[in-house]
Design a protein around this motif. Structure first.
Motif, mmCIF file in Angstrom:
data_model
loop_
_atom_site.group_PDB
_atom_site.id
_atom_site.type_symbol
_atom_site.label_atom_id
_atom_site.label_comp_id
_atom_site.label_asym_id
_atom_site.label_seq_id
_atom_site.Cartn_x
_atom_site.Cartn_y
_atom_site.Cartn_z
ATOM 1 N N UNK A 75 0.785 -1.232 0.000
ATOM 2 C CA UNK A 75 0.000 0.000 0.000
ATOM 3 C C UNK A 75 0.821 1.289 0.000
ATOM 4 N N UNK A 76 2.122 1.237 0.224
ATOM 5 C CA UNK A 76 2.910 2.478 0.183
ATOM 6 C C UNK A 76 2.863 3.079 -1.211
ATOM 7 N N UNK A 77 2.774 4.399 -1.288
ATOM 8 C CA UNK A 77 2.650 5.056 -2.592
ATOM 9 C C UNK A 77 3.409 6.370 -2.604
ATOM 10 N N UNK A 78 3.760 6.789 -3.811
ATOM 11 C CA UNK A 78 4.439 8.064 -4.029
ATOM 12 C C UNK A 78 5.699 8.191 -3.184
ATOM 13 N N UNK A 79 6.415 7.074 -3.015
ATOM 14 C CA UNK A 79 7.654 7.087 -2.239
ATOM 15 C C UNK A 79 8.483 5.860 -2.626
ATOM 16 N N UNK A 80 9.743 6.055 -3.054
ATOM 17 C CA UNK A 80 10.594 4.915 -3.424
ATOM 18 C C UNK A 80 11.134 4.199 -2.197
ATOM 19 N N UNK A 81 10.641 2.991 -1.946
ATOM 20 C CA UNK A 81 11.020 2.222 -0.759
ATOM 21 C C UNK A 81 11.378 0.805 -1.186
ATOM 22 N N UNK A 82 12.520 0.327 -0.721
ATOM 23 C CA UNK A 82 12.897 -1.070 -0.921
ATOM 24 C C UNK A 82 13.116 -1.701 0.444
ATOM 25 N N UNK A 83 12.368 -2.768 0.740
ATOM 26 C CA UNK A 83 12.550 -3.541 1.963
ATOM 27 C C UNK A 83 13.241 -4.840 1.592
ATOM 28 N N UNK A 84 14.372 -5.116 2.226
ATOM 29 C CA UNK A 84 15.135 -6.340 1.969
ATOM 30 C C UNK A 84 15.075 -7.201 3.221
#
Length: 314
Positions: A254-263
């Motif tokens: 659901x995250x939006x309008x934000x570059x996020x990478x979870x490793x």
């Protein structure tokens, strides 16, 4: 308290008590006898295993019955809970994993291009190189974004959101800000997020309910990623509470309008609890690490030995 490490023999219960014998037990008992009130003494082998997380000071060597030489010991002064006991030294160049490194790079590139969140799972058995791959990836992208890291542990208090609490503290330290309120300054619904996560961040207040925490964390991650990409690493996901896995899934979806990478790193058995993660290619990238081939193994050993020749003959 005396703490020592070594091989022991454990037998079945005799007269209602298990039998535990061995040199390590004898030394531990001697350490316990030598320790003062409220003091913890640890043996040399134990110190080698925890030296990167523990602050110690040497004490006078102890005379132990049955041992010809005095036994070295250390007084435990402090333990850093967020530090691995034995830090991994990664001076030797990484061997192989070019494809997997490319997959992580692509996942970050997609998150940036789409301004969305992606969850990349690095799975494999213990010792196959998951941590090394992630470390190599972070070394190549740390200038491109904000890197935050948390780790799941097997036992202790407040485990459910412990990795997220670590991430929040690191974010505050990295920005030079004092806490959640400063991190979220100017963000919509900032007051609600701060109120919900205050307890998790170690400040006054109560952590939101399990239903509200994923929303609050998502808003926090989105805020942290406004200026530059956010890379969040969660190690040892196999120890994670189901609520934490639900949280990560919520943020990825659901995250939006934000570059996020979870490793995330874990053994392959993680997919037994989350089989749908392997099939959901839109926001979840699963990479399975296999053992290195023979030629790569020879190169790896050669690097660790400083370039010394290695024979492949048995």
């Amino acid at each position: 308290t005396g703490v020592n490490t070594g091989e022991v023999v454990v037998g079945g219960a005799v007269h209602g008590q298990e039998i535990v014998v061995g040199d390590a037990v004898n030394v531990a008992a001697r350490l316990e006898q030598a320790a003062g009130p409220g003091e913890v003494l640890i043996g040399e082998q134990t110190w080698r295993l925890v030296r990167d997380a523990a602050t110690v000071e040497p004490v006078a060597p102890l005379a132990v019955k049955g041992k010809g030489d005095p036994v070295g010991a250390f007084r435990l002064l402090d333990v850093r809970p967020d530090t691995l006991g034995h830090a991994r030294h990664l001076e030797a160049p990484m061997v192989g994993r070019t494809i997997e490194l490319g997959l992580l790079d692509n996942a970050l590139g997609t998150a940036v291009a789409e301004r969305s969140c992606h969850l990349a799972l690095v799975l494999g058995p213990a010792g196959v190189g998951k941590s090394r791959l992630v470390q190599e990836f972070l070394a190549t992208v740390e200038a491109q974004g904000t890197v935050l890291r948390g780790r799941c542990v097997e036992y202790g208090e407040g485990l459910t959101y412990r990795p997220i609490a670590e991430v929040i503290r690191q974010a505050a330290m990295a920005s030079g800000r004092l806490g959640l309120r400063d991190l979220l300054k100017g963000e919509e619904h900032a007051a609600f997020v701060v109120e919900g996560l205050a307890g998790m961040a170690g400040t006054d207040g109560q952590t939101a309910s399990r239903e509200e925490v994923p929303w609050a964390i998502r808003r926090l991650f989105e805020a942290l990623a406004r200026g530059r990409p956010l890379i969040v690493v969660v190690d040892d996901l196999h120890w994670a509470d189901p609520a934490l896995l639900d949280l990560l899934e919520h943020v990825a979806r659901f995250a939006s309008d934000a570059p996020i990478l979870i490793v995330g790193t874990a053994p392959p058995e993680l997919l037994d609890d989350r089989p749908d993660w392997e099939a959901r290619s839109t926001e979840v990238e699963v990479m399975m690490l296999e053992p290195l081939g023979e030629d790569e193994g020879v190169r790896l050993i050669g690097n660790l030995l400083g370039g010394a020749g290695v024979s492949t003959e048995t």
